[in-house]
Design a protein around this motif. Structure first.
Motif, PDB file in Angstrom:
ATOM      1  N   LEU A 213       0.851  -1.189   0.000  1.00 28.11           N
ATOM      2  CA  LEU A 213       0.000   0.000   0.000  1.00 28.11           C
ATOM      3  C   LEU A 213       0.885   1.236   0.000  1.00 28.11           C
ATOM      4  N   TRP A 214       0.397   2.281  -0.666  1.00 26.44           N
ATOM      5  CA  TRP A 214       1.176   3.515  -0.762  1.00 26.44           C
ATOM      6  C   TRP A 214       0.230   4.715  -0.769  1.00 26.44           C
ATOM      7  N   GLY A 215       0.610   5.773  -0.030  1.00 29.73           N
ATOM      8  CA  GLY A 215      -0.141   7.018  -0.057  1.00 29.73           C
ATOM      9  C   GLY A 215      -1.489   6.929   0.637  1.00 29.73           C
ATOM     10  N   GLU A 216      -2.142   8.091   0.707  1.00 30.51           N
ATOM     11  CA  GLU A 216      -3.441   8.141   1.388  1.00 30.51           C
ATOM     12  C   GLU A 216      -4.176   9.415   1.009  1.00 30.51           C
ATOM     13  N   LYS A 217      -5.458   9.283   0.739  1.00 26.28           N
ATOM     14  CA  LYS A 217      -6.350  10.417   0.502  1.00 26.28           C
ATOM     15  C   LYS A 217      -7.680  10.138   1.183  1.00 26.28           C
ATOM     16  N   TYR A 288      -8.352   6.223   1.232  1.00 26.50           N
ATOM     17  CA  TYR A 288      -8.016   5.577  -0.034  1.00 26.50           C
ATOM     18  C   TYR A 288      -6.499   5.440  -0.161  1.00 26.50           C
ATOM     19  N   HIS A 289      -6.054   4.263  -0.577  1.00 25.55           N
ATOM     20  CA  HIS A 289      -4.630   3.981  -0.746  1.00 25.55           C
ATOM     21  C   HIS A 289      -4.381   3.383  -2.124  1.00 25.55           C
ATOM     22  N   VAL A 290      -3.202   3.682  -2.683  1.00 26.17           N
ATOM     23  CA  VAL A 290      -2.773   2.951  -3.869  1.00 26.17           C
ATOM     24  C   VAL A 290      -2.381   1.552  -3.426  1.00 26.17           C
ATOM     25  N   ARG A 291      -2.930   0.550  -4.113  1.00 24.73           N
ATOM     26  CA  ARG A 291      -2.625  -0.840  -3.820  1.00 24.73           C
ATOM     27  C   ARG A 291      -1.820  -1.429  -4.968  1.00 24.73           C
ATOM     28  N   VAL A 292      -0.703  -2.069  -4.649  1.00 22.01           N
ATOM     29  CA  VAL A 292       0.128  -2.698  -5.665  1.00 22.01           C
ATOM     30  C   VAL A 292       0.216  -4.191  -5.361  1.00 22.01           C
ATOM     31  N   SER A 293      -0.377  -4.991  -6.238  1.00 18.69           N
ATOM     32  CA  SER A 293      -0.298  -6.445  -6.130  1.00 18.69           C
ATOM     33  C   SER A 293       0.812  -6.935  -7.061  1.00 18.69           C
ATOM     34  N   VAL A 294       1.707  -7.752  -6.530  1.00 21.08           N
ATOM     35  CA  VAL A 294       2.847  -8.244  -7.310  1.00 21.08           C
ATOM     36  C   VAL A 294       2.788  -9.761  -7.390  1.00 21.08           C
ATOM     37  N   PHE A 295       2.822 -10.285  -8.619  1.00 16.08           N
ATOM     38  CA  PHE A 295       2.831 -11.726  -8.840  1.00 16.08           C
ATOM     39  C   PHE A 295       4.189 -12.119  -9.416  1.00 16.08           C
ATOM     40  N   LYS A 296       5.006 -12.724  -8.581  1.00 12.40           N
ATOM     41  CA  LYS A 296       6.325 -13.176  -9.026  1.00 12.40           C
ATOM     42  C   LYS A 296       6.184 -14.568  -9.634  1.00 12.40           C
ATOM     43  N   THR A 297       6.745 -14.774 -10.826  1.00 19.92           N
ATOM     44  CA  THR A 297       6.627 -16.048 -11.519  1.00 19.92           C
ATOM     45  C   THR A 297       8.004 -16.570 -11.907  1.00 19.92           C
ATOM     46  N   LYS A 298       8.022 -17.725 -12.550  1.00 26.48           N
ATOM     47  CA  LYS A 298       9.268 -18.244 -13.104  1.00 26.48           C
ATOM     48  C   LYS A 298       9.774 -17.285 -14.174  1.00 26.48           C
ATOM     49  N   ILE A 299      10.977 -17.529 -14.669  1.00 26.52           N
ATOM     50  CA  ILE A 299      11.535 -16.679 -15.710  1.00 26.52           C
ATOM     51  C   ILE A 299      10.584 -16.615 -16.898  1.00 26.52           C
ATOM     52  N   PHE A 300      10.572 -15.453 -17.566  1.00 20.38           N
ATOM     53  CA  PHE A 300       9.643 -15.245 -18.666  1.00 20.38           C
ATOM     54  C   PHE A 300       9.861 -16.268 -19.774  1.00 20.38           C
ATOM     55  N   LYS A 301      11.125 -16.484 -20.146  1.00 16.12           N
ATOM     56  CA  LYS A 301      11.481 -17.485 -21.146  1.00 16.12           C
ATOM     57  C   LYS A 301      12.952 -17.810 -20.972  1.00 16.12           C
ATOM     58  N   PRO A 302      13.421 -18.958 -21.421  1.00 18.57           N
ATOM     59  CA  PRO A 302      14.827 -19.345 -21.249  1.00 18.57           C
ATOM     60  C   PRO A 302      15.775 -18.273 -21.789  1.00 18.57           C
ATOM     61  N   GLY A 303      16.785 -17.957 -20.986  1.00 14.53           N
ATOM     62  CA  GLY A 303      17.792 -16.990 -21.406  1.00 14.53           C
ATOM     63  C   GLY A 303      17.468 -15.558 -21.057  1.00 14.53           C
ATOM     64  N   MET A 304      16.247 -15.274 -20.613  1.00 15.65           N
ATOM     65  CA  MET A 304      15.876 -13.912 -20.251  1.00 15.65           C
ATOM     66  C   MET A 304      16.234 -13.658 -18.792  1.00 15.65           C
ATOM     67  N   ASN A 305      17.045 -12.648 -18.550  1.00 15.71           N
ATOM     68  CA  ASN A 305      17.510 -12.324 -17.202  1.00 15.71           C
ATOM     69  C   ASN A 305      16.536 -11.345 -16.551  1.00 15.71           C
ATOM     70  N   VAL A 306      15.586 -11.877 -15.801  1.00 17.90           N
ATOM     71  CA  VAL A 306      14.570 -11.054 -15.154  1.00 17.90           C
ATOM     72  C   VAL A 306      15.031 -10.702 -13.738  1.00 17.90           C
ATOM     73  N   LYS A 307      15.149  -9.423 -13.459  1.00 18.92           N
ATOM     74  CA  LYS A 307      15.585  -8.972 -12.139  1.00 18.92           C
ATOM     75  C   LYS A 307      14.370  -8.473 -11.363  1.00 18.92           C
ATOM     76  N   TRP A 308      13.804  -9.383 -10.571  1.00 20.90           N
ATOM     77  CA  TRP A 308      12.602  -9.034  -9.813  1.00 20.90           C
ATOM     78  C   TRP A 308      12.870  -7.949  -8.788  1.00 20.90           C
TER      79      TRP A 308
END
Length: 327
Positions: A213-217, A288-308
């Motif tokens: 959660l971030w911020g508030e109004k 009211y707050h900004v809500r950020v949902s994060v879904f961490k998954t396996k690498i996108f495809k072989p050889g792609m260096n994903v820096k979570w």
């Protein structure tokens, strides 16, 4: 027959269309499709990488080309206002003036009622939990991953007993556990799976889920994006978030918010992939707050260096509060 009635209110504009593309409307079929997505995500906390098992239970609840759905979703009442609203993070420049692109939408404050019915008590529970997950961690309609289509549950009447809805930050984090535990209890009665999986899944699921959660109004009018040049207006909650999101100093990657960990394409239509973060608005304790949902998954495809870490460093740099899981 078992039923549950949800009265939902739009916190931010809902960009949803039917056959008439010039008119915004609430579509039961579209919401049911989104409920399927959230059902997969929530049930993923039980099935893990047992994708075949997940497919079977999804077909059992929501149907397929081979079998009829066991849950019916209907819009039974609407009190909606339609007006032009700015699209999240979509800009145009004309005669030296930069403004947001606007489209017809269901306006904030609009209400509609969804009726969920099933001849099976457990199936109805699973459908209700899918809708609850959608409301509290996602949204509906176009650009719902960047702040549009956020909802709140104004009232809920159900023939089946459901978990309590959250009223504060702590309860929101606890609800993630409650949802996944209750869904697992139901699924274990009929569907077995391999519980040895310890890695993130190949699809978005609550197996590797994070909530911030971030911020508030205090006022609804101070939440959604302004349409005009930001230099000439008071910034809203989502205006401020977009400013932080596009500030390169907040990011670990030299690409900033264009790093492919935030979704593809990055300047090209090649290798499309949905963003693993879903930005929306949540109301808790009349704030009211900004809500950020994060879904961490396996690498996108072989050889792609994903820096979570690029996602988590950004959220840390802007001072977002991690609600789930606890540190």
């Amino acid at each position: 027959m078992y039923s549950a009635t949800f009265t939902l209110e739009a916190i931010t504009p809902v960009f949803m269309r039917g056959a008439n593309q010039s008119k915004a409307e609430i579509r039961a079929a579209s919401i049911k499709g989104l409920m399927r997505w959230w059902f997969r995500a929530l049930s993923g906390s039980y099935f893990g990488n047992d994708v075949e098992g997940l497919r079977r239970v999804e077909e059992y609840v929501f149907g397929s080309t081979k079998r009829e759905s066991r849950v019916v979703v209907e819009v039974v009442k609407e009190h909606v206002e339609e007006r032009f609203c700015p699209l999240p993070m979509v800009w145009k420049k004309k005669k030296g003036v930069t403004t947001r692109v606007s489209q017809r939408a269901i306006a904030p404050g609009s209400k509609f009622t969804l009726l969920l019915t099933s001849d099976d008590e457990e199936v109805l529970k699973l459908a209700c939990y899918s809708l609850i997950g959608l409301v509290y961690f996602g949204g509906i309609g176009f650009r719902c991953s960047r702040g549009a289509g956020s909802l709140k549950i104004s009232s809920l009447k159900s023939d089946v007993q459901l978990i309590d809805l959250p009223k504060n930050k702590n309860q929101l984090g606890q609800m993630v556990n409650d949802l996944t535990v209750e869904i697992a209890k139901i699924l274990k009665k009929t569907f077995l799976c391999d519980h040895e999986n310890k890695n993130c899944t190949s699809y978005s699921s609550f197996w590797c889920f994070y909530l911030f959660l971030w911020g508030e109004k205090a006022e609804l009018e101070e939440v959604y994006y302004r349409s005009n040049n930001l230099e000439n207006e008071r910034l809203t909650l989502l205006d401020l978030f977009e400013k932080e999101f596009k500030n390169k100093n907040n990011h670990l990657s030299n690409y900033g918010y264009r790093d492919f960990v935030f979704g593809l394409p990055r300047g090209t239509k090649k290798d499309r992939r949905a963003s693993p973060i879903k930005v929306g608005i949540t109301e808790l304790s009349e704030k009211y707050h900004v809500r950020v949902s994060v879904f961490k998954t396996k690498i996108f495809k072989p050889g792609m260096n994903v820096k979570w870490d690029n996602i988590f460093v950004f959220l840390e740099n802007i001072g977002a509060e991690r609600i789930y899981p606890e540190r």
